[in-house]
Motif scaffolding. Sequence first.
Motif: not given
Length: 249
Positions: A111-113, A166, A170
């Motif tokens: 994931s890349h929040p 998520y 994200g």
Amino acid sequence: MRGSRRRMRKKRAGTNNGDITIWEVGRWERLASRNFNVWDVEACSMALQALLASDYTASVSRVMWSPDGALFGVAYSKHIVQIYYYHGGNDLRNHLEIDAHVGKVSDLGFSHPNRQLFIITCGEDKNIKFIFSADINGRIKAWLYDNMGSRVDYDAPGQSCMTMAYSADGTRLFSCGTSKEGESYLAAWNESEGFIKHVYNGLWKQSVGVVQFDTMKNRFLATGDEFQIKFWDMDDVNILTTTTAEDYQ
């Protein structure tokens, strides 16, 4: 976009003997492969070292690309996750090795929040690690992928064994868990402050096992509960609709 196009053209595979291979889908050409190998045995836990001393084999549980297609992760049946850089052709480089779980690593994802890359893993030890991990005692921990230790430590609602996910973009974090008494909770989190924004209504209070859930299209939540699939709008705590899970009848 370059990484995304590359990822779509390539297929990665893992085997029961721990080998991994990258294929060119259009031509079914094998581009790169690696045999199972622990990169730094001395850095592993004593439990894993003992396992490897008696049986230096492992099968692949899961292989997953990062969102930009530059990295991929491999989850193994013995403790570890390995992250590789892929630069095209046969250029496959070791990046990060994590002694992630006690026993089998069941799954992993990325994931890349907030434009930071995170790794999520879950394992046979019933822990979820490296973004927001939830252990069987209802503790939640946040980890960065640099493996430098947990950043925060929260209590799960109802001290429940849980999973977390998520939204697809994200930006929103949700959890779903079931306490030892069978009471289930579906919640939305303020991840930066570590508190629950709201708990969704409608889950059964006497669940037999841990309720499973997923997010859809950055707007909806779905759970399997009481032989039904239940849906919520992320912005409304009340159930949107339900449908019977006929396959379980």
